[in-house]
Write a protein that holds these residues in place. Structure first.
Motif, PDB file in Angstrom:
ATOM      1  N   LEU A  48       1.958   7.253  -4.874  1.00 61.16           N
ATOM      2  CA  LEU A  48       1.459   7.692  -6.184  1.00 61.16           C
ATOM      3  C   LEU A  48       0.261   8.621  -6.044  1.00 61.16           C
ATOM      4  O   LEU A  48       0.138   9.597  -6.798  1.00 61.16           O
ATOM      5  CB  LEU A  48       1.120   6.478  -7.041  1.00 61.16           C
ATOM      6  CG  LEU A  48       2.324   5.669  -7.507  1.00 61.16           C
ATOM      7  CD1 LEU A  48       1.876   4.374  -8.193  1.00 61.16           C
ATOM      8  CD2 LEU A  48       3.215   6.486  -8.426  1.00 61.16           C
ATOM      9  N   THR A  49      -0.612   8.353  -5.085  1.00 60.65           N
ATOM     10  CA  THR A  49      -1.763   9.228  -4.844  1.00 60.65           C
ATOM     11  C   THR A  49      -1.296  10.638  -4.471  1.00 60.65           C
ATOM     12  O   THR A  49      -1.781  11.635  -5.011  1.00 60.65           O
ATOM     13  CB  THR A  49      -2.665   8.646  -3.738  1.00 60.65           C
ATOM     14  OG1 THR A  49      -3.154   7.375  -4.171  1.00 60.65           O
ATOM     15  CG2 THR A  49      -3.828   9.565  -3.419  1.00 60.65           C
ATOM     16  N   LEU A  50      -0.339  10.721  -3.541  1.00 62.75           N
ATOM     17  CA  LEU A  50       0.186  12.028  -3.126  1.00 62.75           C
ATOM     18  C   LEU A  50       0.936  12.717  -4.255  1.00 62.75           C
ATOM     19  O   LEU A  50       0.808  13.922  -4.452  1.00 62.75           O
ATOM     20  CB  LEU A  50       1.084  11.860  -1.902  1.00 62.75           C
ATOM     21  CG  LEU A  50       0.368  11.513  -0.608  1.00 62.75           C
ATOM     22  CD1 LEU A  50       1.356  11.104   0.465  1.00 62.75           C
ATOM     23  CD2 LEU A  50      -0.480  12.688  -0.145  1.00 62.75           C
ATOM     24  N   LYS A  51       1.724  11.949  -4.997  1.00 61.11           N
ATOM     25  CA  LYS A  51       2.480  12.511  -6.128  1.00 61.11           C
ATOM     26  C   LYS A  51       1.521  13.099  -7.161  1.00 61.11           C
ATOM     27  O   LYS A  51       1.714  14.219  -7.647  1.00 61.11           O
ATOM     28  CB  LYS A  51       3.356  11.447  -6.774  1.00 61.11           C
ATOM     29  CG  LYS A  51       4.148  11.973  -7.975  1.00 61.11           C
ATOM     30  CD  LYS A  51       4.652  10.860  -8.847  1.00 61.11           C
ATOM     31  CE  LYS A  51       3.608  10.505  -9.841  1.00 61.11           C
ATOM     32  NZ  LYS A  51       3.913  10.364 -11.201  1.00 61.11           N
ATOM     33  N   ASN A  52       0.468  12.361  -7.493  1.00 60.20           N
ATOM     34  CA  ASN A  52      -0.488  12.827  -8.497  1.00 60.20           C
ATOM     35  C   ASN A  52      -1.305  14.011  -8.009  1.00 60.20           C
ATOM     36  O   ASN A  52      -1.711  14.858  -8.807  1.00 60.20           O
ATOM     37  CB  ASN A  52      -1.396  11.676  -8.931  1.00 60.20           C
ATOM     38  CG  ASN A  52      -0.626  10.610  -9.695  1.00 60.20           C
ATOM     39  OD1 ASN A  52       0.400  10.889 -10.315  1.00 60.20           O
ATOM     40  ND2 ASN A  52      -1.107   9.382  -9.637  1.00 60.20           N
ATOM     41  N   ALA A  53      -1.549  14.094  -6.715  1.00 54.14           N
ATOM     42  CA  ALA A  53      -2.294  15.221  -6.146  1.00 54.14           C
ATOM     43  C   ALA A  53      -1.433  16.472  -6.026  1.00 54.14           C
ATOM     44  O   ALA A  53      -1.957  17.572  -5.864  1.00 54.14           O
ATOM     45  CB  ALA A  53      -2.856  14.837  -4.777  1.00 54.14           C
ATOM     46  N   ASN A  54      -0.102  16.299  -6.101  1.00 60.00           N
ATOM     47  CA  ASN A  54       0.822  17.418  -5.908  1.00 60.00           C
ATOM     48  C   ASN A  54       1.903  17.420  -6.989  1.00 60.00           C
ATOM     49  O   ASN A  54       3.090  17.301  -6.682  1.00 60.00           O
ATOM     50  CB  ASN A  54       1.470  17.327  -4.525  1.00 60.00           C
ATOM     51  CG  ASN A  54       0.445  17.343  -3.421  1.00 60.00           C
ATOM     52  OD1 ASN A  54      -0.124  18.371  -3.113  1.00 60.00           O
ATOM     53  ND2 ASN A  54       0.173  16.179  -2.845  1.00 60.00           N
TER      54      ASN A  54
ATOM     55  N   LYS B 147       3.322   2.155  -1.917  1.00 54.49           N
ATOM     56  CA  LYS B 147       3.500   2.628  -3.295  1.00 54.49           C
ATOM     57  C   LYS B 147       2.236   3.347  -3.767  1.00 54.49           C
ATOM     58  O   LYS B 147       2.312   4.436  -4.360  1.00 54.49           O
ATOM     59  CB  LYS B 147       3.829   1.471  -4.227  1.00 54.49           C
ATOM     60  CG  LYS B 147       3.975   1.888  -5.676  1.00 54.49           C
ATOM     61  CD  LYS B 147       4.281   0.703  -6.575  1.00 54.49           C
ATOM     62  CE  LYS B 147       4.384   1.120  -8.026  1.00 54.49           C
ATOM     63  NZ  LYS B 147       4.577  -0.042  -8.907  1.00 54.49           N
ATOM     64  N   ASP B 148       1.072   2.769  -3.507  1.00 50.46           N
ATOM     65  CA  ASP B 148      -0.190   3.394  -3.909  1.00 50.46           C
ATOM     66  C   ASP B 148      -0.376   4.743  -3.222  1.00 50.46           C
ATOM     67  O   ASP B 148      -0.802   5.720  -3.850  1.00 50.46           O
ATOM     68  CB  ASP B 148      -1.373   2.476  -3.599  1.00 50.46           C
ATOM     69  CG  ASP B 148      -1.363   1.208  -4.449  1.00 50.46           C
ATOM     70  OD1 ASP B 148      -0.758   1.221  -5.543  1.00 50.46           O
ATOM     71  OD2 ASP B 148      -1.950   0.207  -4.001  1.00 50.46           O
ATOM     72  N   ASP B 149      -0.059   4.812  -1.923  1.00 54.20           N
ATOM     73  CA  ASP B 149      -0.155   6.080  -1.196  1.00 54.20           C
ATOM     74  C   ASP B 149       0.796   7.117  -1.783  1.00 54.20           C
ATOM     75  O   ASP B 149       0.438   8.284  -1.948  1.00 54.20           O
ATOM     76  CB  ASP B 149       0.151   5.882   0.290  1.00 54.20           C
ATOM     77  CG  ASP B 149      -0.934   5.101   1.012  1.00 54.20           C
ATOM     78  OD1 ASP B 149      -2.044   4.946   0.463  1.00 54.20           O
ATOM     79  OD2 ASP B 149      -0.650   4.632   2.137  1.00 54.20           O
TER      80      ASP B 149
ATOM     81  N   GLY C 169       0.788  -1.231   0.000  1.00 55.89           N
ATOM     82  CA  GLY C 169       0.000   0.000   0.000  1.00 55.89           C
ATOM     83  C   GLY C 169       0.813   1.271   0.000  1.00 55.89           C
ATOM     84  O   GLY C 169       0.313   2.336  -0.372  1.00 55.89           O
TER      85      GLY C 169
END
Length: 165
Positions: free
Chosen positions: A12-18, A8-10, A6
């Motif tokens: 990527l979520t933060l990277k894509n949001a910022n 990695k998914d977290d 999880g």
């Protein structure tokens, strides 16, 4: 397992949001070793551009072999391993044991790390002008970086964690 479980998914979520944010990765001791592996993995898998990664570790033990060190050196342009005086942990495993080897760059404080103290920077993997220049190694310097005693984590983080009073 954390990465595939999880993290990695977290990430990527933060990277894509910022988008465009610089990622600072840091840790002390074993956390520093994990930070090194995380930064190298993120850069190697091209999850973000390596020039957007800043890695700073404190009291990092030797993490991998010379091949790992060279890969890390090649991938990560902004990497600093901070070492306090005679901290023994950055010398573990011992140099040469099973080919363990540091990545660059070491910033060595041969003093108490108070504000204004000097340091030596060695922009090589195993710099003989930095902490490798001394054999007088002690465990006490591992628990105190920049006048913050890292032993507080063993005592429940009293005064640092608002949920643990």
């Amino acid at each position: 397992m954390l990465w595939l479980g999880g993290l990695k998914d977290d990430f990527l979520t933060l990277k894509n949001a910022n988008p465009g944010y610089v990622v600072w990765i840091t840790g002390h001791s074993l956390g520093a070793a994990i930070a090194s592996i995380a930064a190298t993995t993120i850069a190697h898998t091209k999850l973000i551009s390596p020039d957007m990664i800043k890695l700073i570790t404190y009291g990092e033990p030797r993490v991998g072999d010379k091949t790992y060190a060279e890969l890390s050196d090649t991938l990560l342009p902004y990497t600093y391993r901070v070492v306090h005086k005679h901290d023994i942990v950055p010398h573990l495993p011992p140099k040469g044991f099973r080919n363990y080897y540091h990545h660059k760059s070491e910033v060595w404080y041969n003093n108490n790390m108070a504000v204004g103290q000097t340091w030596v920077e060695c922009d090589v993997d195993e710099g003989d002008k930095c902490s490798d220049s001394t054999l007088d190694l002690v465990p006490n310097d591992h628990d105190d970086y920049f006048n913050i005693n890292t032993g507080f984590a063993n005592n429940g983080c009293k005064g640092w964690n608002i949920y643990n009073k």
